[in-house]
Structures are given as C-alpha cells and as structure tokens.
Motif scaffolding. Structure first.
Motif, short mmCIF file in Angstrom:
data_model
loop_
_atom_site.label_atom_id
_atom_site.label_comp_id
_atom_site.label_asym_id
_atom_site.label_seq_id
_atom_site.Cartn_x
_atom_site.Cartn_y
_atom_site.Cartn_z
N PHE A 24 0.82 -1.22 0.00
CA PHE A 24 0.00 0.00 0.00
C PHE A 24 0.85 1.27 0.00
O PHE A 24 0.35 2.36 0.18
CB PHE A 24 -0.92 0.00 1.22
CG PHE A 24 -2.03 -1.00 1.13
CD1 PHE A 24 -3.21 -0.67 0.50
CD2 PHE A 24 -1.88 -2.26 1.66
CE1 PHE A 24 -4.24 -1.60 0.40
CE2 PHE A 24 -2.90 -3.19 1.57
CZ PHE A 24 -4.08 -2.86 0.93
N ALA A 27 -0.15 3.92 -2.70
CA ALA A 27 -1.45 4.50 -2.38
C ALA A 27 -1.36 5.41 -1.16
O ALA A 27 -1.95 6.49 -1.13
CB ALA A 27 -2.47 3.39 -2.13
N SER A 30 0.34 8.61 -2.16
CA SER A 30 -0.59 9.40 -2.98
C SER A 30 -1.63 10.09 -2.10
O SER A 30 -1.96 11.26 -2.32
CB SER A 30 -1.31 8.51 -3.99
OG SER A 30 -0.39 7.95 -4.88
#
Length: 70
Positions: A24, A27, A30
C-alpha cells in the motif's frame, strides 16, 4: 488493490490466486500528497473537512478496525 478488496476483504474468495496483501506504499504516499495539496490549494469557499494529520487519522482508523476484531 481493487482485486485484494474484492476477492479477499469483501467476498472472501478462497480460489483467488493473488497474494493476500498488496503493498500500500504508493497508495499511502498518494493519499498524503493529495491531502497536502488540497489543504494548500483549496478555495476558501469550499469547506474541506479531511484529516489534518494523516498519521493521527491512520492511528484512529487502525484502532477502530482492531477494536472490531477483539
């Protein structure tokens, strides 16, 4: 990530061949960048009520999820 969500988290598909937990990191990075960008660039007429501190928010989410498992 979507496959992980659909096959492991939501539907518990035991026939899914994907490794159980994807990375992850991208992500997460981000989400941090987007949160910072929105906080720095949001129009004053728009009320952005997202987390002020992603670390604290993450701890709160983890605690809430773990409390459901105990």
């Amino acid at each position: 990530m979507v496959l992980f969500r659909n096959k492991w988290v939501v539907h518990h598909d035991i026939h899914c061949k994907q490794k159980p937990v994807p990375s992850f990191e991208i992500a997460h990075s981000s989400a941090l960048a987007l949160n910072m960008f929105i906080r720095e660039n949001v129009d004053e007429q728009i009320i952005y009520d997202g987390p002020k501190c992603m670390s604290v928010f993450g701890e709160q989410v983890a605690e809430a999820m773990l409390s459901k498992l105990v």
